[in-house]
Design a protein around this motif. Structure first.
Motif, PDB file in Angstrom:
ATOM      1  N   MET A   1       0.852  -1.161   0.000  1.00 45.98           N
ATOM      2  CA  MET A   1       0.000   0.000   0.000  1.00 45.98           C
ATOM      3  C   MET A   1       0.899   1.226   0.000  1.00 45.98           C
ATOM      4  O   MET A   1       1.909   1.261   0.692  1.00 45.98           O
ATOM      5  CB  MET A   1      -0.903   0.006   1.230  1.00 45.98           C
ATOM      6  N   VAL A   2       0.510   2.222  -0.778  1.00 46.72           N
ATOM      7  CA  VAL A   2       1.261   3.481  -0.842  1.00 46.72           C
ATOM      8  C   VAL A   2       0.321   4.631  -0.504  1.00 46.72           C
ATOM      9  O   VAL A   2      -0.765   4.739  -1.078  1.00 46.72           O
ATOM     10  CB  VAL A   2       1.860   3.702  -2.255  1.00 46.72           C
ATOM     11  N   ILE A   3       0.740   5.466   0.433  1.00 46.14           N
ATOM     12  CA  ILE A   3       0.034   6.708   0.759  1.00 46.14           C
ATOM     13  C   ILE A   3       1.018   7.815   0.420  1.00 46.14           C
ATOM     14  O   ILE A   3       2.051   7.952   1.072  1.00 46.14           O
ATOM     15  CB  ILE A   3      -0.377   6.752   2.239  1.00 46.14           C
ATOM     16  N   SER A   4       0.727   8.572  -0.637  1.00 49.28           N
ATOM     17  CA  SER A   4       1.727   9.493  -1.171  1.00 49.28           C
ATOM     18  C   SER A   4       1.113  10.793  -1.668  1.00 49.28           C
ATOM     19  O   SER A   4       0.017  10.791  -2.247  1.00 49.28           O
ATOM     20  CB  SER A   4       2.452   8.790  -2.329  1.00 49.28           C
ATOM     21  N   ASP A   5       1.856  11.888  -1.448  1.00 52.57           N
ATOM     22  CA  ASP A   5       1.547  13.195  -2.036  1.00 52.57           C
ATOM     23  C   ASP A   5       0.176  13.734  -1.643  1.00 52.57           C
ATOM     24  O   ASP A   5      -0.600  14.171  -2.492  1.00 52.57           O
ATOM     25  CB  ASP A   5       1.687  13.131  -3.564  1.00 52.57           C
ATOM     26  N   ASN A   6      -0.117  13.696  -0.341  1.00 51.45           N
ATOM     27  CA  ASN A   6      -1.392  14.188   0.174  1.00 51.45           C
ATOM     28  C   ASN A   6      -1.171  15.280   1.213  1.00 51.45           C
ATOM     29  O   ASN A   6      -0.110  15.361   1.827  1.00 51.45           O
ATOM     30  CB  ASN A   6      -2.163  13.043   0.858  1.00 51.45           C
ATOM     31  N   ILE A   7      -2.206  16.073   1.413  1.00 49.35           N
ATOM     32  CA  ILE A   7      -2.249  17.022   2.525  1.00 49.35           C
ATOM     33  C   ILE A   7      -3.468  16.644   3.363  1.00 49.35           C
ATOM     34  O   ILE A   7      -4.596  16.665   2.871  1.00 49.35           O
ATOM     35  CB  ILE A   7      -2.369  18.481   2.049  1.00 49.35           C
ATOM     36  N   PHE A   8      -3.221  16.261   4.618  1.00 46.21           N
ATOM     37  CA  PHE A   8      -4.294  15.903   5.538  1.00 46.21           C
ATOM     38  C   PHE A   8      -4.466  17.069   6.514  1.00 46.21           C
ATOM     39  O   PHE A   8      -3.587  17.334   7.324  1.00 46.21           O
ATOM     40  CB  PHE A   8      -3.954  14.608   6.281  1.00 46.21           C
ATOM     41  N   TYR A   9      -5.584  17.755   6.431  1.00 43.37           N
ATOM     42  CA  TYR A   9      -5.813  18.941   7.251  1.00 43.37           C
ATOM     43  C   TYR A   9      -6.272  18.579   8.659  1.00 43.37           C
ATOM     44  O   TYR A   9      -6.012  19.311   9.598  1.00 43.37           O
ATOM     45  CB  TYR A   9      -6.823  19.863   6.576  1.00 43.37           C
ATOM     46  N   GLY A  10      -6.957  17.480   8.811  1.00 41.54           N
ATOM     47  CA  GLY A  10      -7.395  17.020  10.118  1.00 41.54           C
ATOM     48  C   GLY A  10      -6.505  15.886  10.594  1.00 41.54           C
ATOM     49  O   GLY A  10      -5.582  15.458   9.909  1.00 41.54           O
ATOM     50  N   PHE A  11      -6.800  15.378  11.771  1.00 38.24           N
ATOM     51  CA  PHE A  11      -6.061  14.253  12.322  1.00 38.24           C
ATOM     52  C   PHE A  11      -6.346  13.008  11.488  1.00 38.24           C
ATOM     53  O   PHE A  11      -7.492  12.694  11.193  1.00 38.24           O
ATOM     54  CB  PHE A  11      -6.485  14.032  13.778  1.00 38.24           C
ATOM     55  N   PHE A  12      -5.320  12.289  11.067  1.00 37.75           N
ATOM     56  CA  PHE A  12      -5.468  11.070  10.276  1.00 37.75           C
ATOM     57  C   PHE A  12      -5.295   9.889  11.223  1.00 37.75           C
ATOM     58  O   PHE A  12      -4.204   9.610  11.693  1.00 37.75           O
ATOM     59  CB  PHE A  12      -4.413  11.030   9.180  1.00 37.75           C
ATOM     60  N   SER A  13      -6.385   9.184  11.496  1.00 41.21           N
ATOM     61  CA  SER A  13      -6.368   8.110  12.487  1.00 41.21           C
ATOM     62  C   SER A  13      -6.215   6.739  11.835  1.00 41.21           C
ATOM     63  O   SER A  13      -6.951   6.376  10.919  1.00 41.21           O
ATOM     64  CB  SER A  13      -7.659   8.123  13.302  1.00 41.21           C
ATOM     65  N   PHE A  14      -5.234   5.999  12.319  1.00 43.51           N
ATOM     66  CA  PHE A  14      -5.081   4.583  12.008  1.00 43.51           C
ATOM     67  C   PHE A  14      -5.402   3.883  13.325  1.00 43.51           C
ATOM     68  O   PHE A  14      -4.797   4.174  14.350  1.00 43.51           O
ATOM     69  CB  PHE A  14      -3.640   4.250  11.621  1.00 43.51           C
ATOM     70  N   PHE A  15      -6.320   2.949  13.321  1.00 38.03           N
ATOM     71  CA  PHE A  15      -6.676   2.262  14.565  1.00 38.03           C
ATOM     72  C   PHE A  15      -6.667   0.768  14.315  1.00 38.03           C
ATOM     73  O   PHE A  15      -7.411   0.265  13.468  1.00 38.03           O
ATOM     74  CB  PHE A  15      -8.057   2.707  15.058  1.00 38.03           C
TER      75      PHE A  15
END
Length: 65
Positions: A1-15
């Motif tokens: 999996m690739v998570i690339s070239d993003n802007i996350f303005y809020g909290f990004f939760s991995f649970f």
């Protein structure tokens, strides 16, 4: 999996995520951070069985939610 070239303005939760293959997180901006690397509870911590590559990310990757 690739998570690339993003802007996350809020909290990004991995649970309680289990990544069986390699995870690549690169060139992202986490304005309010993420809990990707947070180590709090062995029963719910994220697992990276295939390894994780972190490159050129901005913002904390181990924020407590």
């Amino acid at each position: 999996m690739v998570i690339s070239d993003n802007i996350f303005y809020g909290f990004f939760s991995f649970f309680d995520c289990i990544f069986e293959k390699q995870l690549i997180v690169k060139n992202n901006i986490f304005k309010k951070g993420t809990d990707l690397l947070t180590r709090e509870n062995k029963g719910f911590d994220n697992c990276f069985y295939g390894g994780v590559i972190l490159t050129d990310n901005i913002g904390p990757l181990n924020v407590m939610p």
